[in-house]
Design a protein around this motif. Structure first.
Motif, PDB file in Angstrom:
ATOM      1  N   HIS A   1      36.323  39.214  34.239  1.00  0.00           N
ATOM      2  CA  HIS A   1      35.880  40.455  33.629  1.00  0.00           C
ATOM      3  C   HIS A   1      35.576  40.131  31.955  1.00  0.00           C
ATOM      4  O   HIS A   1      34.574  40.511  31.377  1.00  0.00           O
ATOM      5  CB  HIS A   1      36.535  41.659  33.718  1.00  0.00           C
ATOM      6  CG  HIS A   1      36.335  42.872  33.256  1.00  0.00           C
ATOM      7  ND1 HIS A   1      35.174  43.800  33.407  1.00  0.00           N
ATOM      8  CD2 HIS A   1      36.827  43.489  32.015  1.00  0.00           C
ATOM      9  CE1 HIS A   1      35.236  44.572  32.793  1.00  0.00           C
ATOM     10  NE2 HIS A   1      35.934  44.577  31.995  1.00  0.00           N
ATOM     11  N   ASN A   2      36.422  39.735  31.314  1.00  0.00           N
ATOM     12  CA  ASN A   2      36.521  39.601  29.866  1.00  0.00           C
ATOM     13  C   ASN A   2      35.497  38.558  29.388  1.00  0.00           C
ATOM     14  O   ASN A   2      34.878  38.754  28.368  1.00  0.00           O
ATOM     15  CB  ASN A   2      38.018  39.365  29.222  1.00  0.00           C
ATOM     16  CG  ASN A   2      38.794  40.465  29.252  1.00  0.00           C
ATOM     17  OD1 ASN A   2      38.227  41.726  29.188  1.00  0.00           O
ATOM     18  ND2 ASN A   2      40.156  40.253  29.029  1.00  0.00           N
TER      19      ASN A   2
ATOM     20  N   GLU B   1      48.385  47.749  29.973  1.00  0.00           N
ATOM     21  CA  GLU B   1      48.000  47.478  31.533  1.00  0.00           C
ATOM     22  C   GLU B   1      48.617  46.488  32.105  1.00  0.00           C
ATOM     23  O   GLU B   1      49.052  46.033  33.104  1.00  0.00           O
ATOM     24  CB  GLU B   1      46.538  47.658  31.493  1.00  0.00           C
ATOM     25  CG  GLU B   1      46.152  49.117  31.198  1.00  0.00           C
ATOM     26  CD  GLU B   1      44.557  49.069  30.932  1.00  0.00           C
ATOM     27  OE1 GLU B   1      43.978  50.116  30.997  1.00  0.00           O
ATOM     28  OE2 GLU B   1      43.915  47.808  31.098  1.00  0.00           O
ATOM     29  N   LEU B   2      48.388  45.047  31.320  1.00  0.00           N
ATOM     30  CA  LEU B   2      49.006  43.974  31.606  1.00  0.00           C
ATOM     31  C   LEU B   2      50.496  43.931  31.831  1.00  0.00           C
ATOM     32  O   LEU B   2      51.196  43.217  32.905  1.00  0.00           O
ATOM     33  CB  LEU B   2      48.636  42.909  30.765  1.00  0.00           C
ATOM     34  CG  LEU B   2      47.079  42.520  30.696  1.00  0.00           C
ATOM     35  CD1 LEU B   2      46.609  41.827  29.504  1.00  0.00           C
ATOM     36  CD2 LEU B   2      46.572  41.959  31.951  1.00  0.00           C
TER      37      LEU B   2
ATOM     38  N   ASP C   1      45.154  39.730  39.860  1.00  0.00           N
ATOM     39  CA  ASP C   1      44.545  40.663  38.962  1.00  0.00           C
ATOM     40  C   ASP C   1      44.397  40.031  37.493  1.00  0.00           C
ATOM     41  O   ASP C   1      43.436  40.376  36.859  1.00  0.00           O
ATOM     42  CB  ASP C   1      45.570  41.722  39.001  1.00  0.00           C
ATOM     43  CG  ASP C   1      45.584  42.450  40.414  1.00  0.00           C
ATOM     44  OD1 ASP C   1      44.587  42.267  41.149  1.00  0.00           O
ATOM     45  OD2 ASP C   1      46.479  43.367  40.554  1.00  0.00           O
ATOM     46  N   TYR C   2      45.243  39.179  37.099  1.00  0.00           N
ATOM     47  CA  TYR C   2      45.014  38.538  35.957  1.00  0.00           C
ATOM     48  C   TYR C   2      43.970  37.738  35.764  1.00  0.00           C
ATOM     49  O   TYR C   2      43.106  37.734  34.921  1.00  0.00           O
ATOM     50  CB  TYR C   2      46.460  37.727  35.324  1.00  0.00           C
ATOM     51  CG  TYR C   2      47.398  38.680  34.786  1.00  0.00           C
ATOM     52  CD1 TYR C   2      47.599  39.968  34.947  1.00  0.00           C
ATOM     53  CD2 TYR C   2      48.584  38.073  33.969  1.00  0.00           C
ATOM     54  CE1 TYR C   2      48.686  40.721  34.517  1.00  0.00           C
ATOM     55  CE2 TYR C   2      49.342  38.735  33.685  1.00  0.00           C
ATOM     56  CZ  TYR C   2      49.693  40.132  33.623  1.00  0.00           C
ATOM     57  OH  TYR C   2      50.638  40.724  33.139  1.00  0.00           O
TER      58      TYR C   2
ATOM     59  N   GLU D   1      44.879  47.269  26.686  1.00  0.00           N
ATOM     60  CA  GLU D   1      44.908  46.346  27.634  1.00  0.00           C
ATOM     61  C   GLU D   1      46.186  45.426  27.660  1.00  0.00           C
ATOM     62  O   GLU D   1      46.377  45.451  28.936  1.00  0.00           O
ATOM     63  CB  GLU D   1      43.658  45.231  27.129  1.00  0.00           C
ATOM     64  CG  GLU D   1      43.683  44.105  28.317  1.00  0.00           C
ATOM     65  CD  GLU D   1      42.607  43.133  28.216  1.00  0.00           C
ATOM     66  OE1 GLU D   1      42.155  42.498  28.786  1.00  0.00           O
ATOM     67  OE2 GLU D   1      41.983  43.177  26.900  1.00  0.00           O
TER      68      GLU D   1
ATOM     69  N   TYR E   1      40.952  40.833  25.771  1.00  0.00           N
ATOM     70  CA  TYR E   1      39.466  40.532  25.136  1.00  0.00           C
ATOM     71  C   TYR E   1      39.657  40.591  23.734  1.00  0.00           C
ATOM     72  O   TYR E   1      40.385  41.655  22.983  1.00  0.00           O
ATOM     73  CB  TYR E   1      38.461  41.919  25.551  1.00  0.00           C
ATOM     74  CG  TYR E   1      37.305  41.744  24.993  1.00  0.00           C
ATOM     75  CD1 TYR E   1      36.547  40.790  25.659  1.00  0.00           C
ATOM     76  CD2 TYR E   1      36.994  42.517  24.061  1.00  0.00           C
ATOM     77  CE1 TYR E   1      35.131  40.682  24.968  1.00  0.00           C
ATOM     78  CE2 TYR E   1      35.593  42.446  23.739  1.00  0.00           C
ATOM     79  CZ  TYR E   1      34.711  41.552  24.028  1.00  0.00           C
ATOM     80  OH  TYR E   1      33.344  41.407  23.788  1.00  0.00           O
TER      81      TYR E   1
ATOM     82  N   THR F   1      41.022  37.860  37.512  1.00  0.00           N
ATOM     83  CA  THR F   1      40.094  38.891  37.718  1.00  0.00           C
ATOM     84  C   THR F   1      39.582  39.130  36.315  1.00  0.00           C
ATOM     85  O   THR F   1      38.896  39.462  35.831  1.00  0.00           O
ATOM     86  CB  THR F   1      40.188  39.890  38.720  1.00  0.00           C
ATOM     87  OG1 THR F   1      40.495  39.406  39.966  1.00  0.00           O
ATOM     88  CG2 THR F   1      39.200  40.923  38.788  1.00  0.00           C
ATOM     89  N   ARG F   2      40.607  39.813  35.645  1.00  0.00           N
ATOM     90  CA  ARG F   2      40.483  40.360  34.100  1.00  0.00           C
ATOM     91  C   ARG F   2      39.954  39.242  33.454  1.00  0.00           C
ATOM     92  O   ARG F   2      39.236  39.454  32.546  1.00  0.00           O
ATOM     93  CB  ARG F   2      41.872  40.562  33.609  1.00  0.00           C
ATOM     94  CG  ARG F   2      41.964  41.444  32.471  1.00  0.00           C
ATOM     95  CD  ARG F   2      43.138  41.877  32.150  1.00  0.00           C
ATOM     96  NE  ARG F   2      43.652  43.033  32.790  1.00  0.00           N
ATOM     97  CZ  ARG F   2      43.394  44.479  32.497  1.00  0.00           C
ATOM     98  NH1 ARG F   2      42.853  44.836  31.449  1.00  0.00           N
ATOM     99  NH2 ARG F   2      43.719  45.332  33.318  1.00  0.00           N
TER     100      ARG F   2
ATOM    101  N   ALA G   1      46.757  35.650  31.655  1.00  0.00           N
ATOM    102  CA  ALA G   1      45.785  36.691  31.291  1.00  0.00           C
ATOM    103  C   ALA G   1      45.369  36.587  29.896  1.00  0.00           C
ATOM    104  O   ALA G   1      46.102  35.987  29.092  1.00  0.00           O
ATOM    105  CB  ALA G   1      46.168  38.231  31.328  1.00  0.00           C
TER     106      ALA G   1
END
Length: 503
Positions: A339-340, A312-313, A332-333, A309, A289, A335-336, A286
């Motif tokens: 997203h960032n 959450e990770l 999920d990482y 954040e 941001y 995807t994050r 991950a």
């Protein structure tokens, strides 16, 4: 709930986090970790976060090495977590090497360490390590403190450190697999935002894109690639004059076909272990941001602005037990990260004045590390050699345009670390383009010297890699170690048999 399911959580700090006589004090602990321990206790339960002096270690003593730290960590664990009590570890920066070396030297199989979370873990080192010993070290005194700087740890932290490469190579063997034998689940979280306080320092590592001001994302990523290049069998029977001819024709090797696994005339890729092609899931990575290595606002450990954040990770990592859950965290990482990137493209605007820092979104450009380790067929280092990476004539992007930095290890000059920008932000497209795909492949040439005598020749490497294979070896946010075995041949004059007839 989370509290009942969670193992004790051990925090392990990074290089030079302690300060002399105050080490281990409450003020020093607060300075190292900020409010993170309190946030963890509130989130997971007060009895789950171990007292921080358990993880305290001396990193600035010049006589201490990684093995000493592994032994000391084992003793501390035996005192605070006796028996086979399971635990999870949250490690920062150099703590990654400490934890990995403890696994190699002292852990049972399966290990009592179940989840290992790297926060900007310096798995493959930091450029600051060799700065710390040089004339520019004055800029690091705010970090280093005191008269000693822990030279043996700095050696292990330098980019391309042989000791560190062998530490990671140990876990590549099937019998030493962290996944299947130790049953340790690794997670990597690393930022790519340089701290604003470090930008005035005239050291490139303070402001690299794809890094947090200290550790490159590719250096943190524990999902790395290994490639070995060695002579083909026919090269072993070459005559001396043929070797001399091959040296003279360096650079004239033809390119390979797309389906050719052995594209060189005398060398071949004879083994490879690629992170994305293993049987087990990839190590989750991950990139939070606007996250930096340190600092009260954006630092990955102490930063208030990235805390939400980060937690959450951590929630996802510390709750993963089964293989399916681990795979889900990796997805999920990833995807994050996407997203960032989209958030950065949308929110970060270039400054009004053109210049090197005009495009803030470039800090999210993906990078890769290529580490070449050159040795002869007897395992001896080949310290003086040119490594050239060229693209085909019709390539849209020349390979040398990928290069951001090249470092030759000081203690091991036969090891070179290339830092490559593998993606770049395109303002017109509003996103990132894959630069490796634009090179159309790669032609590798390695030309060693004769080592101080005209009676020895190295057979140079001329090896072409297709675009397909290059993209398997050079990947965003990964390190690839390339071990090269160079054929060293003595001339016929070095040893001759002369007939004794007529004597």
């Amino acid at each position: 709930g989370r509290e009942k399911a969670m193992n004790p959580l051990v925090l392990i700090h990074g290089y030079s986090a302690e300060h002399g006589s105050s080490a281990g004090s409450r003020a020093d602990i607060t300075r190292i970790y900020g409010s993170l321990p309190a946030a963890l206790r509130r989130r997971y339960g007060a009895d789950r976060v171990l007292e921080l002096n358990v993880a305290r270690y001396l990193s600035l003593d010049d006589g201490i090495n990684l093995d000493d730290l592994a032994q000391a960590m084992d003793s501390a664990l035996a005192e605070s977590l006796p028996g086979n009590a399971r635990f999870d570890a949250l490690v920062h920066s150099t703590g990654a090497l400490v934890a990995r070396n403890w696994l190699r030297r002292h852990s049972s199989r399966p290990s009592r360490l179940k989840r290992l979370v790297y926060l900007a873990g310096a798995n493959f080192g930091s450029g600051w390590a060799h700065i710390g010993r040089g004339q520019l070290a004055k800029w690091g005194r705010a970090v280093f403190q005191g008269a000693e700087t822990g030279v043996q740890l700095l050696d292990a932290l330098e980019l391309g450190a042989d000791e560190t490469l062998e530490l990671h190579r140990y876990f590549l063997a099937a019998e030493n697999s962290l996944w299947s034998r130790y049953r340790v689940r690794e997670f990597c979280i690393s930022g790519s935002q340089a701290s604003a306080d470090w930008l005035p320092i005239p050291v490139r590592y303070a402001r690299e894109d794809g890094a947090d001001g200290v550790v490159r994302v590719a250096s943190c990523n524990a999902g790395w690639n290994y490639v070995a290049i060695a002579p083909k069998r026919r090269a072993l029977s070459l005559r001396w004059d043929e070797v001399r001819e091959s040296c003279a024709l360096l650079g004239s090797a033809p390119g390979d076909r797309e389906d050719d696994d052995n594209p060189g005339e005398f060398y071949r890729v004879n083994s490879q272990q690629l992170a994305a092609e293993q049987d087990h899931p990839p190590v989750p990575l991950a990139i939070p941001y606007q996250c930096a290595h340190s600092g009260t606002e954006r630092g990955i450990v102490t930063g208030r602005g990235v805390r939400r954040e980060l937690l959450e990770l951590l929630d996802a990592a510390l709750a993963a037990s089964s293989e399916a859950q681990y795979r889900r965290v990796a997805e999920d990482y990833a995807t994050r990260i996407s997203h960032n990137l989209a958030r950065a493209a949308r929110e970060l605007e270039p400054g009004p004045v053109a210049g090197i820092f005009n495009e803030p979104r470039a800090q999210y450009d993906a990078h890769a590390q290529l580490i070449f380790r050159l040795r002869d067929q007897y395992g001896r280092p080949v310290e003086d050699a040119d490594v050239l990476l060229n693209s085909p004539p019709d390539a849209r992007l020349a390979a040398n345009e990928l290069f951001e930095h090249v470092h030759r290890n000081r203690r091991s000059p036969h090891i070179l670390c290339f830092y490559l920008r593998t993606s770049s932000f395109d303002a017109q497209q509003g996103g990132w383009s894959n630069r490796v795909a634009e090179t159309g492949g790669l032609h590798l040439e390695i030309s060693p010297t004769t080592g101080g005598t005209g009676e020895v020749r190295y057979l140079p490497v001329c090896l072409s890699l297709s675009a397909r294979r290059l993209q398997r070896f050079v990947q965003h946010h990964r390190t690839t170690l390339i071990d090269v075995t160079l054929l060293r041949l003595p001339s016929p004059q070095v040893f001759r048999l002369v007939s004794a007839t007529g004597s």
